[in-house]
Design an enzyme around this catalytic site. Structure first.
Site, PDB file in Angstrom:
ATOM      1  N   LYS A 149       0.826  -1.216   0.000  1.00 39.14           N
ATOM      2  CA  LYS A 149       0.000   0.000   0.000  1.00 39.14           C
ATOM      3  C   LYS A 149       0.858   1.264   0.000  1.00 39.14           C
ATOM      4  CE  LYS A 149      -3.910   1.952   2.558  1.00 39.14           C
ATOM      5  NZ  LYS A 149      -4.827   1.673   3.670  1.00 39.14           N
ATOM      6  N   GLU A 189     -10.989   6.190   4.558  1.00 36.03           N
ATOM      7  CA  GLU A 189     -11.031   5.309   5.734  1.00 36.03           C
ATOM      8  C   GLU A 189     -11.708   5.982   6.939  1.00 36.03           C
ATOM      9  OE1 GLU A 189      -6.920   4.220   6.005  1.00 36.03           O
ATOM     10  OE2 GLU A 189      -7.067   2.957   4.222  1.00 36.03           O
ATOM     11  N   ASP A 200      -6.542   6.953  14.321  1.00 34.19           N
ATOM     12  CA  ASP A 200      -6.301   5.610  13.786  1.00 34.19           C
ATOM     13  C   ASP A 200      -4.843   5.206  14.035  1.00 34.19           C
ATOM     14  OD1 ASP A 200      -5.822   3.376  12.217  1.00 34.19           O
ATOM     15  OD2 ASP A 200      -6.780   4.158  10.414  1.00 34.19           O
TER      16      ASP A 200
END
Ligand code: AMP
Length: 629
Positions: free
Chosen positions: A87, A180, A202
């Protein structure tokens, strides 16, 4: 978030059919897939009951890709052919990425290809679980209608496009990409509130991201993001590792007094550190009693308080980053209307406490922090494919249900934004004036699929005034259609040489239910052929009128160039053509009428042209003329 899903006419036979929709959290270290079953979002597990799929791909000697735990395990035996954390490379070209380009013996792979393998594994997992896998004969009885895939809020266009390309390679129909943090907010139902500002904290295994979202009129906007790509749960493991490594004692074997740990011991102690860290989230004290591969040992007790002390600096870094994101969003911590925790490392009580202290409110934690993004994506996907609980009434548009356009000459519709365009959307088109000296233009905004304005729905009108007088066709008027995320349409018209502008705002969905929209679409399909004929007829009429106007103007200016006989013939042809425009019945007759008038004016047009050239040349010598022009 709500939407209006429009079925294609002829395909809407099963209005209550449940369409298969999935949400995918394509993560740096782990990926997940979720769906909504019986109205409840849930993560789909593999045959061993595992929800998390390690985002690791191993290319075997025969080039076949293997994804997940097995690939991760191969990092020790075949590291050259294992790709992890792909990613981080999304959106970069192969030339920018040596590590992937050099990948083992199986040739170069792009991040898009590697990600596609992960997505394919998730797709197959979902198909198995949802009964969409091919049967023994290879026949598929149901297909996954669409997927929502999440990306970090800070992903740029190239990274987003790469993610979409991966999905396409993996055979996944993408409904849309979703940020996200927005997915996490949706999982907690924050989109059901009227408005608010929310903080998504996060902390994953390797990265930290914080996003500030603003919800208004059903749409999340990212106000600011912050983060640290080199800070995550793994760093907390490392503090424990350093602590425990200092407490390793020699084992029974006499030669193991080395102060440096062997690779095998290091690996084992890392695993132990992580286990202890995770245990300390639910225990005040953990007894470490660990024999390393070399025979050396660590026997010590670690308390939660000790661990918090040793990792306090790491936690403080996340709080500093969060404060910065708040500042960028122009708000105080106390102004947040909700705080969501995402990522496995937010299970640490110290994280929860620090976040609660900063915001003066308890963060939302009742969903699994590893699953929350995938769950939100699944909920969004479920909505987008049109699965609605009975009685749910979606008002907000997510696609434009019917084309939006404006009226042009001859009562025809020029479509500017076609139906099913996802919103927000904007498109501009240039128009011009029809008559010489025209200083105003009427803009009539209509909605529908039919060719004639009379068969569409009128949404609003306005007039653009102050166009400087020019010959027909010279003015440039730009008309912009813009539909915001709330389905609100604004139409603006602007004359480009002067900048004069006029606009109108309408809510196209207003007053139109699903049935009315479906009816309009059915009508459009039923009349498609007749509409095409009508359109051609009206277009001929517009051409005819343009020719009539031009001829009239020419006669007024230069009748001296015409013989009496020619003038009579042209007059007759004009009368005939006007009549055909009037009755507006036969496109062929109109075409013939246009040709007849054009033929009658041929000599006149040539004479006018000669006159114009003579006037232009008057008083000049031929040698002075630039023949290149
Ligand atoms: P993620 O990338 O979101 O899956 O997060 C993985 C990180 O969460 C790893 O560093 C894990 O050690 C950490 N983690 C998982 N469970 C716990 C727990 N109970 N307490 C502390 N950290 C945890």
């Amino acid at each position: 978030m709500a939407l209006l899903q429009i079925a294609e006419p002829g395909q809407s036979s099963a209005p209550h059919e449940h369409r298969l929709a999935i949400g995918i959290d394509l993560g740096t270290t782990n990926s997940l897939v979720a769906t909504v079953r019986s109205g409840l979002p849930e993560v789909i597990v593999d045959e061993s009951g595992r929800a998390l799929l390690p985002s690791a791909v191993w290319y075997r000697a025969d080039h076949a890709p293997v994804v997940g735990e097995v690939a991760l395990a191969q990092r020790i035996t075949d590291p050259r052919n294992v790709v992890v954390s792909v990613k981080r490379w999304m959106g970069r070209s192969l030339s920018e990425i040596d590590s992937l380009a050099d990948l083992g013996d199986s040739g170069p792979r792009s991040p898009v290809q590697v990600s596609a393998e992960i997505l394919k594994t998730l797709r197959e997992r979902a198909e198995q679980a949802l009964g969409a896998a091919p049967d023994v004969l290879g026949i598929r009885h149901q297909e996954i209608t669409g997927a929502v895939i999440t990306v970090p809020a800070h992903f740029d266009d190239a990274q987003r496009q790469a993610t979409k390309d991966s999905a396409r390679l993996a055979g996944i129909p993408v409904l849309r990409l979703l940020n996200e943090p927005t997915a996490a907010a949706i999982a907690y139902g924050l989109d059901q509130q009227a408005q608010g500002r929310f903080v998504i904290y996060d902390l994953g295994g390797g990265t930290f991201d914080v996003s500030i979202l603003q919800l208004s009129r059903g749409v999340f906007e990212v106000l600011s993001t912050g983060g640290d790509t080199a800070l995550g749960g793994d760093d907390f493991d490392r503090t424990l590792f350093d602590h425990l490594a200092g407490l390793v004692v020699p084992g029974a074997l006499p030669d193991l007094t080395l102060s440096v740990l062997s690779d095998a011991d290091t690996s084992a102690l890392r695993v132990e550190s992580r286990r202890v860290k995770e245990l300390l989230s639910s225990h005040a004290e953990v007894q470490v009693n660990c024999a390393l591969p070399s025979g050396r040992r660590v026997e010590v007790s670690v308390t939660a308080a000790e661990f918090e002390k040793m990792s306090a600096a790491l936690l403080a870094r996340t709080i500093v980053t969060t404060r910065r994101a708040l500042r960028d969003a122009g708000m105080q911590a106390s102004e947040a209307d909700g705080v969501v925790l995402v990522g496995g490392a937010t299970r640490m009580p110290a994280v929860r406490r620090a976040v609660a202290d900063l915001f003066g409110r308890e963060p939302l934690t009742n969903l699994d922090p590893d699953q929350v993004v995938a769950l939100g994506a699944a909920m969004q996907a479920n909505l987008l494919v049109g699965n609605r609980a009975p009685g749910e009434d979606w008002l907000l548009l997510d696609v434009i249900p019917l084309s939006l356009g404006l009226e042009t000459m001859g009562g025809l519709v020029e479509r500017i934004l076609t139906r099913n365009t996802t919103i927000p959307a904007a498109r501009a088109q240039e128009f011009t004036t029809f008559k010489d000296g025209q200083t105003a233009m009427a803009v009539h905004v209509v909605q529908g699929e039919r060719e004639l304005v009379a068969d569409c729905r009128s949404l609003g009108r306005f007039e653009l005034r102050g166009i400087p007088p020019m010959v027909a066709g010279a003015a440039r008027i730009q008309v912009t259609f813009q539909v915001d995320a709330d389905g609100l349409l604004s139409v603006a018209a602007r004359e480009l040489s002067t900048g004069v502008e006029a606009s109108v705002t309408v809510k196209p969905s207003y007053g139109l239910g699903d049935e009315a929209i479906a009816q309009m679409l059915t009508d459009a399909f039923g009349h498609a052929e007749a509409d095409a004929r009508m359109r051609s007829l009206h277009e001929q009429a517009v051409d005819a009128e343009r020719l009539l106007l031009a001829t009239q103007t020419a006669i007024e200016q230069d009748s001296a160039l015409l013989s009496v006989a020619d003038q009579a013939l042209i007059g007759q042809r004009m009368a005939e053509l006007s009549e055909l425009c009037e009755t507006l019945k036969d496109a062929d007759a109109l075409r013939a009428g246009i040709a007849a008038l054009s033929a009658a004016t041929e000599g006149f047009a040539a004479a006018r042209m000669d006159q114009a050239v003579r006037q232009a040349l008057a008083g000049r010598r031929v040698e002075d003329l630039d023949t290149n022009v």
